[in-house]
Design a protein around this motif. Sequence first.
Motif, mmCIF file in Angstrom:
data_model
loop_
_atom_site.group_PDB
_atom_site.id
_atom_site.type_symbol
_atom_site.label_atom_id
_atom_site.label_comp_id
_atom_site.label_asym_id
_atom_site.label_seq_id
_atom_site.Cartn_x
_atom_site.Cartn_y
_atom_site.Cartn_z
ATOM 1 N N ARG A 287 0.837 -1.200 0.000
ATOM 2 C CA ARG A 287 0.000 0.000 0.000
ATOM 3 C C ARG A 287 0.873 1.251 0.000
ATOM 4 O O ARG A 287 1.962 1.269 0.553
ATOM 5 C CB ARG A 287 -0.921 0.020 1.220
ATOM 6 N N GLY A 288 0.395 2.284 -0.647
ATOM 7 C CA GLY A 288 1.120 3.556 -0.661
ATOM 8 C C GLY A 288 2.290 3.597 -1.615
ATOM 9 O O GLY A 288 3.200 4.424 -1.451
ATOM 10 N N ARG A 289 2.270 2.744 -2.638
ATOM 11 C CA ARG A 289 3.420 2.669 -3.554
ATOM 12 C C ARG A 289 3.629 3.979 -4.320
ATOM 13 O O ARG A 289 4.760 4.403 -4.534
ATOM 14 C CB ARG A 289 3.234 1.518 -4.554
ATOM 15 N N LEU B 141 8.636 9.549 4.823
ATOM 16 C CA LEU B 141 9.273 8.237 4.948
ATOM 17 C C LEU B 141 10.755 8.300 5.279
ATOM 18 O O LEU B 141 11.276 7.426 5.968
ATOM 19 C CB LEU B 141 9.088 7.448 3.641
ATOM 20 N N ALA C 152 2.926 7.116 -3.461
ATOM 21 C CA ALA C 152 3.534 8.137 -2.608
ATOM 22 C C ALA C 152 4.988 7.800 -2.309
ATOM 23 O O ALA C 152 5.854 8.691 -2.250
ATOM 24 C CB ALA C 152 2.736 8.271 -1.316
ATOM 25 N N ARG C 153 5.284 6.514 -2.132
ATOM 26 C CA ARG C 153 6.664 6.095 -1.870
ATOM 27 C C ARG C 153 7.550 6.402 -3.076
ATOM 28 O O ARG C 153 8.705 6.835 -2.925
ATOM 29 C CB ARG C 153 6.688 4.606 -1.525
#
Length: 306
Positions: A133-135, A161, A137-138
């Motif tokens: 999840r959140g790929r 992060l 934004a990463r």
Amino acid sequence: MRIGFSVPQFGPFADPGLAARTCTELEALGCHSLWVADRLLSPLVPPQGYAGGKPMPLRYGTHLDPLLALGVAAAATERVRLGSSTLNALWQPPLVLARALTTLDLISHGRLDVGIGLGWMREEYEAAGVPWRGRGARLEETLDVLDAVWGSDPVIHTGPLWTIPESTVLPKPLQAPRPPVLLGGFSPPALERVGRRADGWLAASMPLPYFTGLWAVAVEAAERAGRDPAGLRRVFRVNPEVTGTEAAPEETHHRGTVRQICDHLGTMCGAETDEVLVDLQLTTDSPGEFLDLAGAFMAELAGSAP
């Protein structure tokens, strides 16, 4: 049209000596670039999202590390561009990734194209210990960190992060202001990101209506960001299934005679900076046939160039 080939790194080609010799031969054919891909594993149970539920090719379970394979290619060649299509950038911290990519740019004397993406296999994320999840934004923050590290010192980054305190991070890449960054993906958010902040798109050979719709998203995003869409590169990957007889017209984006596949790629390439990436590692197990097919694709693609 620019013409590139895959660096041998999977299955029977996962041998550093063979990879080096083949890269030297491919450069001698006159190609423009060589590219690595990125796999961690090949699940025995078909993963979601792969080829309509079919098992993955077993050879993907045997692989050379993409960045080390690029180092082999850099040492074995002198002229060709060297890239990744695609490197799954989220499996390591971006500061560590930036160091490796900077070193590759220096080893290759400024020939590196950084091609990165999100990947598509949940099992690889789980094995790497990275959240699925959140790929998106990463990836955005990964690109922010790369920009910071490749900018002028002191380097500083504060994000959700990762945090980099005010630091010296040297050396810098040989290419200025940084190596070209190309992004993969086939969804509207991925193409929006390409238009907004990348140097180009790692695409694929596909039916023309599908390609046209996706590319329009990148063009609109670039224009909204005040960027010239004409400056975006496009690299069209094909993993060809070469046949002895002609295939149906609707299949020629990936299957057919060498001429049929190349004719389709020629229709996709509308600019001199467009590039074709032919990956022959699923087409043959023979190093000799690999080079013979590469020569055939070179000859046909040169005739299909716009």
